[in-house]
Design an enzyme around this catalytic site. Structure first.
Site, PDB file in Angstrom:
ATOM      1  N   ASP A  19     -12.390   4.716   6.087  1.00 28.44           N
ATOM      2  CA  ASP A  19     -13.641   5.377   5.512  1.00 28.44           C
ATOM      3  C   ASP A  19     -13.810   6.776   6.242  1.00 28.44           C
ATOM      4  OD1 ASP A  19     -14.007   2.832   4.279  1.00 28.44           O
ATOM      5  OD2 ASP A  19     -15.701   2.323   5.415  1.00 28.44           O
ATOM      6  N   TYR A 185      -1.689  -3.405   7.267  1.00 29.89           N
ATOM      7  CA  TYR A 185      -2.414  -4.702   7.938  1.00 29.89           C
ATOM      8  C   TYR A 185      -1.397  -5.575   8.685  1.00 29.89           C
ATOM      9  CZ  TYR A 185      -6.161  -2.281   5.295  1.00 29.89           C
ATOM     10  OH  TYR A 185      -7.084  -1.390   4.667  1.00 29.89           O
ATOM     11  N   GLN A 231      -4.029  13.985   9.760  1.00 29.63           N
ATOM     12  CA  GLN A 231      -3.788  13.935   8.410  1.00 29.63           C
ATOM     13  C   GLN A 231      -2.669  14.603   7.738  1.00 29.63           C
ATOM     14  OE1 GLN A 231      -7.797  14.359   6.947  1.00 29.63           O
ATOM     15  NE2 GLN A 231      -8.066  12.207   6.983  1.00 29.63           N
ATOM     16  N   ARG A 247      -1.586   1.441   3.108  1.00 32.80           N
ATOM     17  CA  ARG A 247      -2.541   0.324   3.218  1.00 32.80           C
ATOM     18  C   ARG A 247      -3.764   1.039   2.942  1.00 32.80           C
ATOM     19  NH1 ARG A 247      -3.631  -0.868   9.643  1.00 32.80           N
ATOM     20  NH2 ARG A 247      -5.417   0.480   9.803  1.00 32.80           N
ATOM     21  N   GLY A 248      -5.052   0.227   2.485  1.00 33.78           N
ATOM     22  CA  GLY A 248      -6.193   0.684   2.525  1.00 33.78           C
ATOM     23  C   GLY A 248      -6.454   1.730   1.184  1.00 33.78           C
ATOM     24  N   GLU A 249      -7.118   2.644   1.466  1.00 34.65           N
ATOM     25  CA  GLU A 249      -7.635   3.543   0.191  1.00 34.65           C
ATOM     26  C   GLU A 249      -7.064   5.135   0.569  1.00 34.65           C
ATOM     27  OE1 GLU A 249     -11.563   5.641  -1.579  1.00 34.65           O
ATOM     28  OE2 GLU A 249     -11.607   3.422  -1.448  1.00 34.65           O
ATOM     29  N   ASP A 250      -7.213   5.445   1.834  1.00 34.27           N
ATOM     30  CA  ASP A 250      -6.601   7.064   2.030  1.00 34.27           C
ATOM     31  C   ASP A 250      -5.176   7.299   1.844  1.00 34.27           C
ATOM     32  OD1 ASP A 250      -7.293   9.644   2.778  1.00 34.27           O
ATOM     33  OD2 ASP A 250      -6.214   9.170   4.707  1.00 34.27           O
ATOM     34  N   SER A 251      -4.505   6.410   2.541  1.00 34.30           N
ATOM     35  CA  SER A 251      -2.954   6.472   2.446  1.00 34.30           C
ATOM     36  C   SER A 251      -2.431   6.204   1.190  1.00 34.30           C
ATOM     37  CB  SER A 251      -2.197   5.609   3.430  1.00 34.30           C
ATOM     38  OG  SER A 251      -2.758   4.410   3.393  1.00 34.30           O
TER      39      SER A 251
END
Length: 345
Positions: A19, A185, A231, A247-251
């Site tokens: 986030d 993860y 970043q 994983r997730g959103e940003d990457s």
């Protein structure tokens, strides 16, 4: 020239730093376009490695411990439903004109995103009474809020020399090795993945996380445990590798701008709602069938992880999908258009 628009971005770090990663990229993009930003975050410690060099125009404030008794900005972004401090909301309601209030939602390729994007939520009770916030959904189609993409990103990507960058960091592959980044993860399929990667000479560049300490070298596979990367350097890592596990959103978004084959480890939810979200993206992007099997296996949606297909078809797909996304306006441009906020010189 008029003064820059003031943006307040509120972010709460839950259990990972995705986030904050998204909010920092948005704040940095705003500052680069001449806007003034206050980034309110409850745990800014990750910015020490994520953003060691902070551009002018961004004021990082600790929340909720810091004083929020300030004039609200022209635009207030409540990221991922983090809930604004009531005292700050009361000042928003008292301010004339009231600021634009945006709830920046999580990214999804599901159909509901197009139906929900831009909807208003009038507030009738509490300190927000009289205000209205709008839901802004990132997405992959023209009827959504788009994806974060700073100006000049693809030109920098095109001019990048991945092998030279890896060599400069001491992570150069040996002759004949493919290079794979791993960011995930905790995942019980890791041994199966390492077996699959070891089918040919491979260098695994393992990002910090629960899997990093579980990797051991074996014939035709060696690894490097990476430090936390800023970043920009993480973007460079994605650009330099032949295959990326993210994983997730940003990457996940940055892997798409890299234009390289990638496998997404979606954030797991207890009710398995992430399965539908994963399937929706694979369908939206028209991912090759063989790679859909890999994605399902890595995310525990099938009984086993299949062998990795050749990268050729995935590489062509990645470049074509990136071009399709790049033909659409980026998220910040769409957000400014939605708000009627002019872009300043």
């Amino acid at each position: 020239m008029s003064s820059p628009t003031l943006w307040d971005i509120f972010c709460r770090v839950i259990d990972n730093h995705g986030d904050l990663g998204v909010c920092w990229r948005l704040a940095r993009d705003l500052a680069a376009r001449g806007q003034a930003v206050r980034l309110w975050v409850d745990d800014a410690s990750a910015l020490r490695w994520m953003a060691p060099q902070r551009p002018p125009g961004i004021n990082v404030r600790v929340w909720p411990h810091a004083d929020v008794d300030v004039r609200p900005g022209d635009v207030v972004i409540e990221s991922f439903g983090c809930e604004l401090p009531p005292a700050f909301v009361a000042r928003m309601a008292a301010h004339v004109p009231a600021p634009h209030w945006i709830n920046l939602e999580y990214l999804s390729a599901e159909d509901y995103v197009e139906r929900s994007h831009g909807l208003a939520s009038p507030q009738f009770h509490g300190p927000a009474a009289g205000l209205s916030k709008h839901f802004f959904y990132p997405g992959f189609t023209p009827r959504t809020g788009g994806l974060l993409r700073e100006p000049g990103l693809l030109a920098r990507r095109a001019a990048f020399d991945g092998r030279a960058w890896l060599a400069g960091r001491g992570w150069a592959p040996r002759p004949g090795e493919r290079v794979v980044s791993l960011f995930a993860y905790d995942n019980p399929r890791l041994p199966a993945l390492l077996d699959a990667l070891a089918d040919q000479p491979t260098l695994v560049l393992a990002c910090p996380g629960p899997l990093q300490g579980q990797i051991a070298d074996r014939p035709r596979l060696r690894h490097v445990a990476l430090p936390y990367l800023p970043q920009d350097d993480y973007d460079h890592l994605l650009w330099a590798c032949d295959l990326n596990f993210v994983r997730g959103e940003d990457s996940f978004v940055r892997a798409q701008w890299a234009g390289k084959p990638f496998v997404w480890h979606i954030y797991p939810q207890h009710d398995d709602a992430h399965h539908a979200k994963l399937e929706a993206f694979m369908a939206r992007a028209d991912l090759p069938a063989a790679w859909r099997s890999v994605w399902r296996g890595w995310n525990g949606m099938s009984e086993s992880l299949p062998a990795l297909p050749a990268l050729d078809a995935a590489a062509l797909h990645a470049v074509g999908w990136r071009a399709q996304l790049a033909a659409q306006p980026d998220l910040l441009t769409r957000l400014q258009q939605f708000l009627g906020v002019s872009q300043l010189e």
